[in-house]
Design an enzyme around this catalytic site. Structure first.
Site, PDB file in Angstrom:
ATOM      1  N   CYS A  71       3.338  -4.682   6.763  1.00 46.54           N
ATOM      2  CA  CYS A  71       2.981  -4.413   5.370  1.00 46.54           C
ATOM      3  C   CYS A  71       4.208  -3.967   4.575  1.00 46.54           C
ATOM      4  O   CYS A  71       5.274  -3.701   5.130  1.00 46.54           O
ATOM      5  CB  CYS A  71       1.904  -3.332   5.298  1.00 46.54           C
ATOM      6  SG  CYS A  71       0.251  -3.929   5.721  1.00 46.54           S
ATOM      7  N   HIS A 131       0.836  -1.203   0.000  1.00 46.69           N
ATOM      8  CA  HIS A 131       0.000   0.000   0.000  1.00 46.69           C
ATOM      9  C   HIS A 131       0.870   1.251   0.000  1.00 46.69           C
ATOM     10  O   HIS A 131       2.069   1.213   0.317  1.00 46.69           O
ATOM     11  CB  HIS A 131      -0.960   0.012   1.197  1.00 46.69           C
ATOM     12  CG  HIS A 131      -0.304   0.136   2.536  1.00 46.69           C
ATOM     13  ND1 HIS A 131       0.077   1.347   3.081  1.00 46.69           N
ATOM     14  CD2 HIS A 131       0.039  -0.802   3.459  1.00 46.69           C
ATOM     15  CE1 HIS A 131       0.615   1.160   4.265  1.00 46.69           C
ATOM     16  NE2 HIS A 131       0.612  -0.141   4.522  1.00 46.69           N
TER      17      HIS A 131
END
Length: 471
Positions: free
Chosen positions: A156, A142
């Site tokens: 992440c 992301h």
């Protein structure tokens, strides 16, 4: 096979041998396959008895081939992402992966979900624009406003906003993301263990070839059945529909030729098998096939023991891969019958002996799993040479191919090295039964992949995922 086309209609018809007719959409992939496979007799076209195929169907196979799928490689050591199409690097970006205590696990992942706007349901509703999910437990690619050149996330893979936006536009759900400790690049590979596609003409014609070699049991002996030529078979099939006709005429002698019930049954079986294979081909999923080959795990080994005990007449309870009371009692009963020490416990020696007693062959040492469209399709035992030696983790990618192609190119990428075992050596150690290979090749679609790994099924593999392998 002949083809009839109505020039202004939206469909055309394929007339299979013996009057079987299929109604196909004019612009469907299968209709293009029919034309490209040479099924339309040239004389019919030149005589104007049927219309010429649409221009789109006459193009080169490259027109029917999708671009090669993207592969995303993230290096934890370099804190960098590399995107490949084939062996060409088409995009790069710096990244920031999980910091200490929240490390991003190395492994083989797929993009499970894409959302342009998303917020974390774990970390205080934090914004995660251009989110591409890799696991359902919280790992994703992301965009972020803070992407230092060192690990800083909670697991992440952060990208600069511009890079995340560009990548988001290029990827598809199901695409592979490989997270490695070091740096690795895909390379071309050729090996006879790699699967090759079976186009429509091979799928249907193989049935006829196989039937000609079929052996029938007759009067205690195995004898070869010689089938008549297709033209004779058509006349013979027609005679089956007219009970009053006991004979058919041959071109060679113009004399009656009796047809046995066995030959009639074989002709019908040939037709049914042909049509079944064709229907299976038409109905198959177009999603990429995902294959994992790994060492035979504990639960599969216990299932082996349960299945073999049942084959030998013992009652192990459910074939579920768990050592329950009934399984232990069945093992103990078998051990007593064979004069072995009655422990009622599982062991590799017990499993090996059961395979020899029940099937007269050594126990399988590997297992093959198949998923497609984020769902489990089937799994089956295979053999691995030297199963106690490490394999590493190797990913093989099928490139795009046209519906009529009989070969596809493969790429390989090693994510976890084992001493002396590269991508070729790992394939050398795998043995897949011919019947299983045939099934896999009929399923093969562009962009399919295969993983060979010691790691087995990762804990993240499950409902709504491809294989998640974390060495």
């Amino acid at each position: 096979m002949a083809v009839g086309i109505f020039p202004k209609a939206s469909v055309f018809f394929v007339f299979w041998e013996w009057g079987i007719m299929l109604r196909l959409p004019r612009c469907s992939e299968l209709s293009r396959i029919v034309f490209r496979s040479g099924a339309v007799p040239t004389a019919f076209l030149s005589a104007g008895l049927i219309a010429a195929p649409p221009a789109a169907a006459q193009g080169a196979s490259s027109l029917l081939t999708k671009p090669d799928p993207l592969k995303i490689v993230v290096s934890l050591e370099k804190q960098h992402m590399y995107v490949y199409r084939g062996t060409e690097r088409v995009f790069t970006s710096r990244v920031s992966t999980g910091k200490r205590g929240y490390s991003t696990p190395a492994g083989v992942y797929s993009i499970l979900e894409k959302r342009r706007w998303h917020r974390s349901n774990i970390y205080n509703n934090a914004p995660m624009p251009f989110m591409q999910r890799l696991t359902w437990s919280g790992i994703a690619l992301h965009a972020s406003g803070h992407v230092p050149r060192y690990p800083a996330s909670h697991g992440c893979i952060r990208l600069p906003r511009g890079s995340a936006s560009t990548l988001f536009k290029k990827t598809d759900v199901g695409g592979h993301v490989i997270v490695t400790r070091g740096e690795t690049t895909p390379h071309r590979i050729k090996h006879d263990k790699l699967l090759q596609p079976q186009p429509l003409d091979l799928v249907t014609m193989d049935a006829r070839k196989a039937l000609k070699k079929r052996l029938a049991y007759e009067e205690g002996n195995l004898v070869s059945i010689a089938l008549p030529a297709p033209a004779d078979r058509a006349r013979k099939y027609a005679s089956l529909t007219r009970p009053q006709d006991k004979t058919v005429m041959t071109d060679a002698t113009n004399a009656p030729e009796p047809m046995s019930a066995k030959e009639g049954a074989l002709l019908m079986a040939d037709l049914e098998h042909d049509m079944h294979r064709l229907e299976s081909y038409i109905a198959r999923s177009e999603e990429p096939v995902r294959i994992l080959i790994t060492k035979r795990l504990g639960r599969e080994r216990i299932r082996d023991v349960q299945m073999l005990l049942r084959e030998l007449g013992y009652d192990p309870g459910p074939i579920d891969g768990f050592m329950g009371r009934l399984t232990g009692a069945a093992i103990q009963e078998y051990q007593e019958d064979k004069g072995l020490k009655a422990t009622g416990a599982f062991s590799e020696e017990l499993r090996d002996k059961l395979f020899l007693d029940a099937r007269g062959e050594p126990a399988p040492t590997g297992h093959l799993y198949v998923r497609q469209g984020f769902k489990q399709v089937f799994d089956a035992p295979v053999r691995l040479k030297n199963p106690d030696e490490p394999l590493g983790t190797h990913v093989y990618f099928s490139q795009s191919f046209a519906p009529t192609d009989e070969q596809t190119q493969w790429l390989a990428l090693t994510t976890e090295e084992a001493p002396g075992v590269d991508a070729n050596a790992a394939l050398d150690r795998v043995s897949i039964p011919r019947i299983l290979r045939d099934r896999l090749e009929r399923m093969l679609t562009p962009g399919s992949s295969m993983i060979i790994s010691d790691a087995g099924l990762g804990r993240e593999t499950g409902r709504g995922t491809d294989f998640v392998v974390q060495p």
